[in-house]
Design an enzyme around this catalytic site. Structure first.
Site, PDB file in Angstrom:
ATOM      1  N   CYS A 103      27.256  47.443  42.328  1.00 54.44           N
ATOM      2  CA  CYS A 103      27.194  48.297  43.504  1.00 54.44           C
ATOM      3  C   CYS A 103      28.432  49.198  43.587  1.00 54.44           C
ATOM      4  O   CYS A 103      28.511  50.194  42.900  1.00 54.44           O
ATOM      5  CB  CYS A 103      26.972  47.465  44.762  1.00 54.44           C
ATOM      6  SG  CYS A 103      26.286  48.430  46.133  1.00 54.44           S
ATOM      7  N   HIS A 147      22.371  43.973  43.468  1.00 54.96           N
ATOM      8  CA  HIS A 147      23.244  42.811  43.644  1.00 54.96           C
ATOM      9  C   HIS A 147      22.671  41.575  42.949  1.00 54.96           C
ATOM     10  O   HIS A 147      22.122  40.678  43.605  1.00 54.96           O
ATOM     11  CB  HIS A 147      23.455  42.526  45.131  1.00 54.96           C
ATOM     12  CG  HIS A 147      24.413  43.452  45.788  1.00 54.96           C
ATOM     13  ND1 HIS A 147      25.748  43.165  45.944  1.00 54.96           N
ATOM     14  CD2 HIS A 147      24.229  44.699  46.306  1.00 54.96           C
ATOM     15  CE1 HIS A 147      26.351  44.177  46.544  1.00 54.96           C
ATOM     16  NE2 HIS A 147      25.452  45.122  46.779  1.00 54.96           N
ATOM     17  N   GLU A 198      24.326  39.085  41.768  1.00 52.81           N
ATOM     18  CA  GLU A 198      25.098  37.875  42.063  1.00 52.81           C
ATOM     19  C   GLU A 198      24.447  37.016  43.146  1.00 52.81           C
ATOM     20  O   GLU A 198      24.652  35.793  43.185  1.00 52.81           O
ATOM     21  CB  GLU A 198      26.534  38.251  42.473  1.00 52.81           C
ATOM     22  CG  GLU A 198      26.742  38.674  43.901  1.00 52.81           C
ATOM     23  CD  GLU A 198      26.266  40.088  44.235  1.00 52.81           C
ATOM     24  OE1 GLU A 198      26.348  40.492  45.413  1.00 52.81           O
ATOM     25  OE2 GLU A 198      25.813  40.796  43.302  1.00 52.81           O
TER      26      GLU A 198
END
Length: 262
Positions: free
Chosen positions: A117, A226, A228
């Protein structure tokens, strides 16, 4: 007989500079630490957003990977030659002052890199690219923002749109698919692609969603979504962190075998 010592690769994460109880602090969200430790299999080390305390040569000699995270803050528009962002926009000049000069040095030294990001946007800016400050206001673009903040936070990271993965790129090598669904939590995006960067994936509206450094021999991936927050249920998210961890292990072997400069 001496047994070889098993060591985890060391990955530096540049922190955000935030305010906590009227004190300035340096912070990294748990999702990045979890994904690095549990999926990539590396040791996460937080690097403060404090330019005077960062020596690039020491970091290069000590780490096996670099992660630039997402953040509520934006890269300052002055960093890519644009008019300042509105006064209400959250920026982090201390992180800019660390990450943007550090990133080219790390890449030149062969350190694997993963940008997520804001980190994806920092990669583009570091290579001379520019950012669109409000993608949702552009004709023909999707609304890539996370939506209602009153929802439970886990719902922010649900899949929002598809990406088309470019054949032959770094992402395609380990993704195992030509298309995938990803989440979307950003209002800025790539306007002009930086020099020497390669498009790795795009959204249905044509917005660039993943990039890499075309000339780099090591892993150098930036993604606009994202992963993660989805390593527990998304094969693509796990593949990204697994591939990054594997690249860091290769770098570690090279680093530990190289003689220390006098």
């Amino acid at each position: 007989m001496n047994c070889p010592i098993s060591r985890q690769p060391v990955v530096a994460i540049v922190a955000d500079r935030i305010e906590r109880q009227k004190h300035m602090a340096h912070a990294v969200l748990e999702g990045y630490v979890h994904a690095l430790a549990r999926v990539a299999g590396v040791l996460p080390v937080i690097v403060p957003a404090h330019a005077d305390g960062i020596d690039p040569a020491t970091l290069i000699a000590s780490i096996d990977g670099l992660l630039l995270t997402g953040s509520p803050s934006n890269v300052a528009a002055e960093r890519y030659g644009a008019a300042p962002l509105p006064a209400c926009t959250l920026v982090d000049p201390d992180r800019d002052a660390v990450s943007l000069p550090l990133l080219p040095k790390m890449l030149e030294a062969g350190v694997p890199f993963l940008g997520i990001c804001r980190g994806f946007q920092e990669l583009n800016v570091a290579f001379g690219g520019t950012l669109e400050r409000a993608v949702h206001d552009q004709p023909g673009r999707l609304d890539h923002r996370e939506g209602d903040h009153d929802r439970p936070v886990e719902h922010w990271y649900e899949d929002r749109h598809a990406i088309d993965i470019v054949p032959g790129g770094q992402l395609a090598q380990f993704a195992g698919v030509a298309t995938a669904l990803v989440n979307s939590l950003h209002h800025q995006g790539v306007d002009r692609l930086g020099d020497g960067l390669r498009v790795e994936a795009t959204a249905p509206d044509g917005l660039i969603e993943a990039i890499s450094v075309d000339s780099a021999r090591q892993f150098t991936l930036g993604v606009q979504w994202h992963p993660e927050m989805r390593v527990d249920d998304s094969p693509l998210a796990r593949a990204i962190f697994t591939a990054f961890g594997d690249a860091c292990r290769i770098r570690q072997q090279e680093r530990l075998q190289s003689p220390i400069p006098a």
